[in-house]
Scaffold this active site. Sequence first.
Site, PDB file in Angstrom:
ATOM      1  N   HIS A  63      54.032  94.319  -1.233  1.00  0.00           N
ATOM      2  CA  HIS A  63      54.663  94.653   0.041  1.00  0.00           C
ATOM      3  C   HIS A  63      55.405  93.433   0.572  1.00  0.00           C
ATOM      4  O   HIS A  63      55.332  92.343   0.000  1.00  0.00           O
ATOM      5  CB  HIS A  63      53.639  95.182   1.049  1.00  0.00           C
ATOM      6  CG  HIS A  63      52.587  94.202   1.455  1.00  0.00           C
ATOM      7  ND1 HIS A  63      51.608  93.738   0.607  1.00  0.00           N
ATOM      8  CD2 HIS A  63      52.338  93.587   2.656  1.00  0.00           C
ATOM      9  CE1 HIS A  63      50.814  92.911   1.245  1.00  0.00           C
ATOM     10  NE2 HIS A  63      51.242  92.780   2.484  1.00  0.00           N
ATOM     11  N   HIS A  65      55.318  91.582   3.362  1.00  0.00           N
ATOM     12  CA  HIS A  65      54.810  90.560   4.282  1.00  0.00           C
ATOM     13  C   HIS A  65      54.964  89.169   3.666  1.00  0.00           C
ATOM     14  O   HIS A  65      54.849  88.993   2.452  1.00  0.00           O
ATOM     15  CB  HIS A  65      53.352  90.833   4.642  1.00  0.00           C
ATOM     16  CG  HIS A  65      53.189  91.855   5.722  1.00  0.00           C
ATOM     17  ND1 HIS A  65      52.052  92.624   5.883  1.00  0.00           N
ATOM     18  CD2 HIS A  65      54.044  92.246   6.715  1.00  0.00           C
ATOM     19  CE1 HIS A  65      52.203  93.424   6.916  1.00  0.00           C
ATOM     20  NE2 HIS A  65      53.396  93.225   7.438  1.00  0.00           N
ATOM     21  N   ASP A  67      53.260  86.413   3.411  1.00  0.00           N
ATOM     22  CA  ASP A  67      52.270  85.737   2.578  1.00  0.00           C
ATOM     23  C   ASP A  67      52.248  86.279   1.150  1.00  0.00           C
ATOM     24  O   ASP A  67      51.519  85.771   0.306  1.00  0.00           O
ATOM     25  CB  ASP A  67      50.874  85.812   3.201  1.00  0.00           C
ATOM     26  CG  ASP A  67      50.395  87.229   3.466  1.00  0.00           C
ATOM     27  OD1 ASP A  67      51.223  88.077   3.822  1.00  0.00           O
ATOM     28  OD2 ASP A  67      49.181  87.485   3.326  1.00  0.00           O
ATOM     29  N   HIS A  68      53.088  87.279   0.883  1.00  0.00           N
ATOM     30  CA  HIS A  68      53.181  87.859  -0.459  1.00  0.00           C
ATOM     31  C   HIS A  68      54.554  87.637  -1.111  1.00  0.00           C
ATOM     32  O   HIS A  68      54.696  87.874  -2.301  1.00  0.00           O
ATOM     33  CB  HIS A  68      52.883  89.360  -0.412  1.00  0.00           C
ATOM     34  CG  HIS A  68      51.487  89.674   0.017  1.00  0.00           C
ATOM     35  ND1 HIS A  68      50.506  90.089  -0.855  1.00  0.00           N
ATOM     36  CD2 HIS A  68      50.895  89.608   1.243  1.00  0.00           C
ATOM     37  CE1 HIS A  68      49.373  90.280  -0.199  1.00  0.00           C
ATOM     38  NE2 HIS A  68      49.585  89.998   1.072  1.00  0.00           N
ATOM     39  N   HIS A 141      49.105 100.485   5.139  1.00  0.00           N
ATOM     40  CA  HIS A 141      49.092  99.128   5.682  1.00  0.00           C
ATOM     41  C   HIS A 141      50.065  98.928   6.851  1.00  0.00           C
ATOM     42  O   HIS A 141      50.308  97.806   7.272  1.00  0.00           O
ATOM     43  CB  HIS A 141      49.414  98.132   4.560  1.00  0.00           C
ATOM     44  CG  HIS A 141      49.271  96.698   4.958  1.00  0.00           C
ATOM     45  ND1 HIS A 141      48.138  96.195   5.568  1.00  0.00           N
ATOM     46  CD2 HIS A 141      50.137  95.636   4.849  1.00  0.00           C
ATOM     47  CE1 HIS A 141      48.298  94.906   5.804  1.00  0.00           C
ATOM     48  NE2 HIS A 141      49.502  94.540   5.384  1.00  0.00           N
ATOM     49  N   ASP A 211      47.828  94.935   0.305  1.00  0.00           N
ATOM     50  CA  ASP A 211      47.020  95.055   1.510  1.00  0.00           C
ATOM     51  C   ASP A 211      46.912  96.523   1.906  1.00  0.00           C
ATOM     52  O   ASP A 211      47.902  97.272   1.871  1.00  0.00           O
ATOM     53  CB  ASP A 211      47.650  94.269   2.655  1.00  0.00           C
ATOM     54  CG  ASP A 211      47.635  92.771   2.406  1.00  0.00           C
ATOM     55  OD1 ASP A 211      47.121  92.353   1.348  1.00  0.00           O
ATOM     56  OD2 ASP A 211      48.154  92.031   3.263  1.00  0.00           O
ATOM     57  N   HIS A 269      42.320  87.741  -1.048  1.00  0.00           N
ATOM     58  CA  HIS A 269      42.932  87.944   0.269  1.00  0.00           C
ATOM     59  C   HIS A 269      41.873  87.875   1.363  1.00  0.00           C
ATOM     60  O   HIS A 269      41.827  88.700   2.267  1.00  0.00           O
ATOM     61  CB  HIS A 269      43.673  89.284   0.309  1.00  0.00           C
ATOM     62  CG  HIS A 269      44.707  89.392   1.397  1.00  0.00           C
ATOM     63  ND1 HIS A 269      44.397  89.816   2.664  1.00  0.00           N
ATOM     64  CD2 HIS A 269      46.040  89.151   1.412  1.00  0.00           C
ATOM     65  CE1 HIS A 269      45.481  89.825   3.408  1.00  0.00           C
ATOM     66  NE2 HIS A 269      46.498  89.423   2.668  1.00  0.00           N
TER      67      HIS A 269
END
Length: 306
Positions: A63, A65, A67-68, A141, A211, A269
């Site tokens: 996805h 976001h 942090d990914h 999510h 997530d 995570h």
Amino acid sequence: MEITFFGTSAGLPTKERNTQAIALNLEPYSNSIWLFDVGEATQHQILHHSIKLGKVDHIFITHMHGDHIFGLPGLLTSRSFQGGEGKPLTVVGPKGIKAFIETTLQLSESKLNYPITYIEIEDHLSYQNNGFNVEAHMLKHGIPSFGYRIEAPYTSGKIDVAALKEIGLEPGPKYQEVKNNETFEYNGQIYTSKDFKGEATKGPVIAIFGDTMPCNNEAVIADKANVMVHESTYIEGDKSLANNYHHSHIEDVFDLIETAQVEYSLITHLSNRYTLDEIEDISLALKSKPSTPPFTFVKDFDSWTF
């Protein structure tokens, strides 16, 4: 095959843990490495490992976001100078991943010396590559987030030397034809190869989640997986906090393991609130309960071979 974790923290990096990045080494099936998510500083983490960016030929994003994905631009440009020249790369992810990469490269005037093929997922993906089957399903999510189910190829059964000798075929180069083809010819007669081989062995199934809070598609992705990689942002306390933020609590993960009959789970995570010592203490407490399924809270640079 081997899974290596280059980041295991949720949302923010800590002094002990980086943001999300996972490498799946496909050997012995293929001389390739697939990355799943590329959090900030992933390329720095890889410098401390034997993995070479030139061997990475697929990147799967769960996805959008930060942090990914925030490590993608740097890793892609570095790949040009670290063995990737002229080697095609496939990037798979939610709609928008192509625009994110191309806009970043354009505005920074970065040039790649290899082609990228983009596969953007709307709702579901079915993808085949070198005998591997990859399915992606939507999770829950708040933004489009996907889980990937990777099914490795079957391994051909062992040659039955005695049976081949019975028809007069002695060991030699012809055996490779028997191994790799459905039929083979010998002394003017066509034979079915499977009659001269043992049973093929099913390859491992790996489930890698983005997530998510609990949802129906999780059981589809994880069904009877040999290895499951799942987030557990919160590993103690009231699970309502995790679900309120569209994340999973450790109780949610354990429920999924039981429902999907997962063989072993690697849990990543974990919230940046937890230190490594706290994670170890919680792990020991959970594993002391007889009802706890097999699992490991992974940390950066952990590798798991299967």
